[in-house]
Design an enzyme around this catalytic site. Structure first.
Site, PDB file in Angstrom:
ATOM      1  N   ARG A   1       0.798  -1.223   0.018  1.00 33.47           N
ATOM      2  CA  ARG A   1      -0.162   0.077   0.040  1.00 33.47           C
ATOM      3  C   ARG A   1       0.914   1.045  -0.027  1.00 33.47           C
ATOM      4  O   ARG A   1       1.784   1.366   0.897  1.00 33.47           O
ATOM      5  CB  ARG A   1      -1.072   0.031   1.160  1.00 33.47           C
ATOM      6  CG  ARG A   1      -1.711   1.497   1.291  1.00 33.47           C
ATOM      7  CD  ARG A   1      -2.750   1.369   2.521  1.00 33.47           C
ATOM      8  NE  ARG A   1      -3.944   0.727   1.894  1.00 33.47           N
ATOM      9  CZ  ARG A   1      -5.033   0.879   2.403  1.00 33.47           C
ATOM     10  NH1 ARG A   1      -5.354   1.686   3.357  1.00 33.47           N
ATOM     11  NH2 ARG A   1      -6.123   0.108   1.725  1.00 33.47           N
TER      12      ARG A   1
ATOM     13  N   HIS B   1      -7.466   0.710  -6.598  1.00 29.70           N
ATOM     14  CA  HIS B   1      -7.672  -0.178  -5.217  1.00 29.70           C
ATOM     15  C   HIS B   1      -8.392  -1.277  -5.658  1.00 29.70           C
ATOM     16  O   HIS B   1      -9.560  -1.456  -5.581  1.00 29.70           O
ATOM     17  CB  HIS B   1      -8.363   0.862  -4.241  1.00 29.70           C
ATOM     18  CG  HIS B   1      -8.559   0.417  -2.934  1.00 29.70           C
ATOM     19  ND1 HIS B   1      -7.632  -1.034  -2.638  1.00 29.70           N
ATOM     20  CD2 HIS B   1      -8.914   0.713  -1.771  1.00 29.70           C
ATOM     21  CE1 HIS B   1      -7.842  -1.156  -1.172  1.00 29.70           C
ATOM     22  NE2 HIS B   1      -8.625  -0.318  -0.802  1.00 29.70           N
TER      23      HIS B   1
ATOM     24  N   GLN C   1     -10.303  -3.751  -3.235  1.00 30.17           N
ATOM     25  CA  GLN C   1     -11.545  -3.279  -2.617  1.00 30.17           C
ATOM     26  C   GLN C   1     -12.682  -3.543  -3.680  1.00 30.17           C
ATOM     27  O   GLN C   1     -13.580  -4.015  -3.506  1.00 30.17           O
ATOM     28  CB  GLN C   1     -11.446  -1.710  -2.718  1.00 30.17           C
ATOM     29  CG  GLN C   1     -12.744  -1.108  -2.216  1.00 30.17           C
ATOM     30  CD  GLN C   1     -12.969  -1.540  -0.590  1.00 30.17           C
ATOM     31  OE1 GLN C   1     -12.525  -1.652   0.166  1.00 30.17           O
ATOM     32  NE2 GLN C   1     -14.256  -2.080  -0.516  1.00 30.17           N
TER      33      GLN C   1
ATOM     34  N   ASP D   1     -17.267   7.426  -1.442  1.00 36.83           N
ATOM     35  CA  ASP D   1     -15.827   7.357  -0.730  1.00 36.83           C
ATOM     36  C   ASP D   1     -15.753   8.769  -0.130  1.00 36.83           C
ATOM     37  O   ASP D   1     -16.359   9.843  -0.602  1.00 36.83           O
ATOM     38  CB  ASP D   1     -14.821   6.791  -1.594  1.00 36.83           C
ATOM     39  CG  ASP D   1     -13.653   6.418  -0.746  1.00 36.83           C
ATOM     40  OD1 ASP D   1     -13.737   6.278   0.567  1.00 36.83           O
ATOM     41  OD2 ASP D   1     -12.415   6.365  -1.410  1.00 36.83           O
TER      42      ASP D   1
ATOM     43  N   CYS E   1     -16.265   1.914   0.865  1.00 38.33           N
ATOM     44  CA  CYS E   1     -14.973   1.126   0.888  1.00 38.33           C
ATOM     45  C   CYS E   1     -14.909   1.334   2.568  1.00 38.33           C
ATOM     46  O   CYS E   1     -14.021   0.291   3.069  1.00 38.33           O
ATOM     47  CB  CYS E   1     -13.997   1.439  -0.084  1.00 38.33           C
ATOM     48  SG  CYS E   1     -13.324   2.984   0.328  1.00 38.33           S
TER      49      CYS E   1
ATOM     50  N   ARG F   1     -13.732  -8.259   1.993  1.00 36.48           N
ATOM     51  CA  ARG F   1     -12.305  -8.121   1.574  1.00 36.48           C
ATOM     52  C   ARG F   1     -11.234  -9.401   1.811  1.00 36.48           C
ATOM     53  O   ARG F   1     -10.454  -9.925   1.077  1.00 36.48           O
ATOM     54  CB  ARG F   1     -11.671  -6.970   2.430  1.00 36.48           C
ATOM     55  CG  ARG F   1     -12.371  -5.669   2.101  1.00 36.48           C
ATOM     56  CD  ARG F   1     -11.780  -5.172   0.741  1.00 36.48           C
ATOM     57  NE  ARG F   1     -10.356  -4.883   0.796  1.00 36.48           N
ATOM     58  CZ  ARG F   1      -9.595  -4.071   0.993  1.00 36.48           C
ATOM     59  NH1 ARG F   1     -10.122  -2.842   1.392  1.00 36.48           N
ATOM     60  NH2 ARG F   1      -8.260  -4.085   0.794  1.00 36.48           N
TER      61      ARG F   1
HETATM   62  N1  NVA Z   1      -9.987   6.989  -1.733  1.00 34.91           N
HETATM   63  C1  NVA Z   1      -9.466   6.405   0.037  1.00 34.91           C
HETATM   64  C2  NVA Z   1      -9.719   5.071  -0.053  1.00 34.91           C
HETATM   65  C3  NVA Z   1      -9.280   4.407   1.402  1.00 34.91           C
HETATM   66  C4  NVA Z   1      -9.595   2.905   1.523  1.00 34.91           C
HETATM   67  C5  NVA Z   1      -8.039   6.862   0.078  1.00 34.91           C
HETATM   68  O1  NVA Z   1      -7.373   6.478  -0.699  1.00 34.91           O
HETATM   69  O2  NVA Z   1      -7.604   7.482   1.193  1.00 34.91           O
HETATM   70  N1   CP Z   2     -11.113   0.043   2.511  1.00 33.40           N
HETATM   71  C1   CP Z   2     -10.152   0.127   2.732  1.00 33.40           C
HETATM   72  O1   CP Z   2      -8.976  -0.192   2.206  1.00 33.40           O
HETATM   73  O2   CP Z   2      -9.799   0.129   4.358  1.00 33.40           O
HETATM   74  P1   CP Z   2      -8.283   0.497   5.294  1.00 33.40           P
HETATM   75  O3   CP Z   2      -7.982   1.680   4.706  1.00 33.40           O
HETATM   76  O4   CP Z   2      -8.785   0.298   6.359  1.00 33.40           O
HETATM   77  O5   CP Z   2      -7.317  -0.697   4.657  1.00 33.40           O
END
Ligand code: NVA
Ligand code: CP
Length: 315
Positions: free
Chosen positions: A113, A140, A143, A231, A270, A298
């Site tokens: 990540r 992502h 997800q 989101d 998500c 997930r």
């Molecule tokens: N769009 C959000 C998704 C978090 C799971 C981010 O990138 O922070």
């Molecule tokens: N939806 C998701 O990826 O959650 P986290 O940021 O908690 O991993």
């Protein structure tokens, strides 16, 4: 899959393609049903990744991705170790290339990540084991696999599905658009001017045969939709900006928007959610919200991603 298993990177949904995504969803449904009643950390009967270790590398925060990959590996018979940038040499400037080569000698797969998508491409280029995208600024994919599993579990077929997105044109939307082209569903995107998704993902979806509508009119996007999704308005790594929050306000998913969708429409998010911003409490806590099924999925979706990446799930 017969013969020697070959590994595959999963940086985006297109790395797998539509047939593999369908196979992953079917496998997730079967495995989920097959382990009903077992403790969450107990392995599936076949424990197909027995002895395998997955490194979870985080340059950004996570709850779901972290826990779901750990539990997924336990259920497949394997294990994980976790590296945070704050406590590993990555945070002190060791290169992605060297990290990839070292981890490839020590573990069987890597989930990353990170912020810049180019970093995961770099990881994949230098790793000799599967690399899985656990979120970048661009996409992502894990997800969205869980999201597709969730809508199917709630009785909806993907081809022809009308998915409506509200708010920021971000990484999660990009993977929805990629999935649309692969799985032949349609996406209505309602964003303020200046917050549209990357046009490359819109083009990709359209090239795959999806109908993509870009609008600034939230009601137009919601009308007759099967799935309503949103989101956070401020993603990780983005500055908190009052101007952006103000621009997003008309795109809050609330009972008015939900009432325009089909009566059996489901609400996806998500998570983490900012209730009162991108979604109202009535919708988030309401009967059409399936966000906690989505979160649990997930685990099940990622088990399929892992099996596919290890070459143990065809095609
Ligand atoms: N769009 C959000 C998704 C978090 C799971 C981010 O990138 O922070
Ligand atoms: N939806 C998701 O990826 O959650 P986290 O940021 O908690 O991993």
């Amino acid at each position: 899959m017969t013969g020697a298993a070959r590994f595959r990177h999963f940086l985006d949904l297109g790395d797998a393609g539509g047939d593999a995504i369908a196979a992953m969803i079917n496998d997730a449904i079967d495995r989920k049903a097959g382990r009903a009643g077992l403790p969450k950390g107990a392995p599936d009967a076949d424990a197909p990744l027995s002895g395998k270790v997955l490194a979870l590398v985080f340059e950004k925060n996570s709850t779901r991705t972290r826990v779901s990959f750990d539990i997924a590996m336990r259920q497949l018979g394997g294990s994980v170790l976790i590296l945070d940038s704050g406590s590993s040499q990555l945070g002190r400037g060791e290169t992605i290339a060297d990290t990839a080569r070292v981890l490839s000698r020590m573990v069987d797969a890597i989930m990353l990540r990170t912020d810049d998508h180019a970093k995961i491409e770099d990881m994949a280029r230098h790793a000799c084991v599967p690399v899985i995208n656990g979120l970048t600024d661009r996409s992502h994919p894990c997800q969205i696999l869980a999201d597709l599993l969730t809508v199917i579990e709630h009785g909806k077929a993907l081809p022809g599905l009308e998915v409506a997105w509200f708010g920021d044109g971000n990484n999660v939307l990009h993977s929805i658009l990629e999935a649309a082209g692969l799985m032949k569903f349609n996406v209505r995107v309602a964003t303020p001017v200046g917050y549209e998704p990357d046009s490359a993902f819109v083009a990709l979806a359209r090239a795959g045969g999806a109908r993509v509508t870009l609008t600034q009119d939230a009601a137009e996007a919601a009308r007759g939709a099967d799935v309503i999704v949103t989101d956070t308005w401020i993603s990780m790594g983005q500055a908190h900006a009052e101007a952006k929050l103000a621009a997003m306000a008309p795109y809050q998913v609330n009972p008015y928007l939900m009432a325009l969708a089909k009566p059996d429409a489901v609400f996806l998010h998500c998570l983490p959610a900012h209730v009162g911003e991108e979604v109202s409490e009535e919708v988030f806590e309401g009967p059409q919200s399936v966000v906690f099924d989505e979160a649990e999925n997930r685990i099940h979706a990622q088990k399929s991603v892992l099996l596919w990446s290890f070459g143990l799930l065809a095609p």
